[in-house]
Design an enzyme around this catalytic site. Structure first.
Site, PDB file in Angstrom:
ATOM      1  N   ASP A  67      -1.236 -25.402  -5.319  1.00  0.00           N
ATOM      2  CA  ASP A  67      -2.117 -24.816  -6.329  1.00  0.00           C
ATOM      3  C   ASP A  67      -1.393 -24.528  -7.636  1.00  0.00           C
ATOM      4  O   ASP A  67      -0.165 -24.611  -7.718  1.00  0.00           O
ATOM      5  CB  ASP A  67      -2.788 -23.540  -5.780  1.00  0.00           C
ATOM      6  CG  ASP A  67      -1.812 -22.637  -5.033  1.00  0.00           C
ATOM      7  OD1 ASP A  67      -0.594 -22.737  -5.291  1.00  0.00           O
ATOM      8  OD2 ASP A  67      -2.257 -21.844  -4.199  1.00  0.00           O
ATOM      9  N   ASN A 136      -5.931 -11.534   2.404  1.00  0.00           N
ATOM     10  CA  ASN A 136      -7.352 -11.766   2.722  1.00  0.00           C
ATOM     11  C   ASN A 136      -7.554 -13.047   3.541  1.00  0.00           C
ATOM     12  O   ASN A 136      -8.675 -13.484   3.737  1.00  0.00           O
ATOM     13  CB  ASN A 136      -8.192 -11.806   1.437  1.00  0.00           C
ATOM     14  CG  ASN A 136      -7.844 -12.974   0.522  1.00  0.00           C
ATOM     15  OD1 ASN A 136      -7.067 -13.849   0.896  1.00  0.00           O
ATOM     16  ND2 ASN A 136      -8.419 -12.993  -0.669  1.00  0.00           N
ATOM     17  N   HIS A 138      -6.402 -16.092   2.756  1.00  0.00           N
ATOM     18  CA  HIS A 138      -6.473 -17.358   2.023  1.00  0.00           C
ATOM     19  C   HIS A 138      -5.256 -18.244   2.311  1.00  0.00           C
ATOM     20  O   HIS A 138      -4.185 -17.753   2.662  1.00  0.00           O
ATOM     21  CB  HIS A 138      -6.689 -17.139   0.516  1.00  0.00           C
ATOM     22  CG  HIS A 138      -5.517 -16.643  -0.261  1.00  0.00           C
ATOM     23  ND1 HIS A 138      -5.659 -15.933  -1.432  1.00  0.00           N
ATOM     24  CD2 HIS A 138      -4.180 -16.737  -0.068  1.00  0.00           C
ATOM     25  CE1 HIS A 138      -4.476 -15.641  -1.923  1.00  0.00           C
ATOM     26  NE2 HIS A 138      -3.559 -16.100  -1.109  1.00  0.00           N
ATOM     27  N   GLU A 143     -10.077 -19.138  -1.160  1.00  0.00           N
ATOM     28  CA  GLU A 143     -10.419 -17.741  -0.937  1.00  0.00           C
ATOM     29  C   GLU A 143     -11.521 -17.607   0.120  1.00  0.00           C
ATOM     30  O   GLU A 143     -12.264 -18.566   0.370  1.00  0.00           O
ATOM     31  CB  GLU A 143     -10.911 -17.133  -2.260  1.00  0.00           C
ATOM     32  CG  GLU A 143      -9.856 -17.086  -3.356  1.00  0.00           C
ATOM     33  CD  GLU A 143      -8.862 -15.949  -3.192  1.00  0.00           C
ATOM     34  OE1 GLU A 143      -8.358 -15.741  -2.073  1.00  0.00           O
ATOM     35  OE2 GLU A 143      -8.577 -15.279  -4.190  1.00  0.00           O
TER      36      GLU A 143
END
Ligand code: PGA
Length: 243
Positions: A67, A136, A138, A143
């Protein structure tokens, strides 16, 4: 999933580096999928040390990063381009033209995303993909969501991710709100995956990813369906697994 629990961050980093090295030694033109963030820093240090000892040669290796922030300048010290150069590429003999990071440019976004997946495929796919995990759940910047997104795409970062990444910026307002991420399909197509996690703050995400339901609300949970995943955890990150 092959789960390896080690004593600490250093052991996790050494173990991850040794897996990457064996991949490159066995296949000198390996295609590596690489991650940024705090977690793989120790692994990169170990790989640089191994390169300097002459134990591994990156001259035929290709790399694809997961990313990049959207709209950030490549030279910005917070960009993942900068991170990769500073922490890994400039210390080893990988060829610059063999390193790929999703485009951070605002123009031609759709084209750039398509091109990224095409070029991975053109090189035969990723041999080994390194992943960290967000608190979380990811992976990359995929996400939590109501569906899994397959291809490389633009992501609106969640507030908890923006807050977690604020530690790298002078204020939370400076953290980009969007990123380009390899999608779940691109990650799942890797022949082998190594997921790393260190510290108590990752324990819940690891528990959900490894033992929870497979759901896009915990993107890492999809890894339960991959045939060759090694999860390397320090004791803190693994603390919920025995419960
Ligand atoms: P970290 O980030 O390695 O900085 O904890 C991991 C991630 O968000 O994927």
């Amino acid at each position: 999933m092959n789960i390896i629990i080690v004593d600490n961050y250093e052991e996790m980093s050494k173990k991850a580096a040794s897996i990457i090295m064996s991949c490159v030694v066995l296949k000198p033109n390996s295609v590596l999928g690489l991650a940024t963030g705090s977690t793989p820093l120790g692994m990169y240090k170990e790989l640089v040390k191994a390169y300097k000892r002459g134990d591994v040669d990156f001259s035929n290796v290709l790399s694809f990063n997961l990313d990049e922030y959207y709209g950030i300048n490549k030279d910005n010290s917070q960009s993942y381009n900068y991170y990769m150069n500073e922490n890994f590429f400039k210390h080893i003999n990988i060829k610059k033209e063999n390193t790929f990071i999703p485009s951070s440019k605002i123009e031609d976004l759709d084209q750039a995303c398509k091109y990224y997946d095409q070029i991975i495929n053109k090189h035969g796919g990723i041999d080994i993909q390194v992943l960290g995990i967000g608190q979380n759940g990811h992976i990359g910047f995929n996400e939590p969501d109501s569906k899994f997104v397959g291809e490389t795409h633009l992501v609106n970062l969640k507030e908890d991710t923006i807050n977690a990444n604020a530690r790298f910026f002078s204020s939370v307002d400076e953290v980009p709100k969007k990123a380009i991420s390899m999608g779940i399909k691109s990650i799942m197509k890797a022949k082998k995956i190594v997921l790393l996690a260190s510290g108590e703050s990752k324990a819940h995400a690891i528990y959900s990813a490894v033992k929870g339901d497979i759901t896009p609300e915990v993107p890492a949970s999809i890894l339960q369906l991959h045939p060759d995943v090694t999860v390397i955890l320090d004791r803190e990150a693994a603390m919920m697994l025995s419960k």
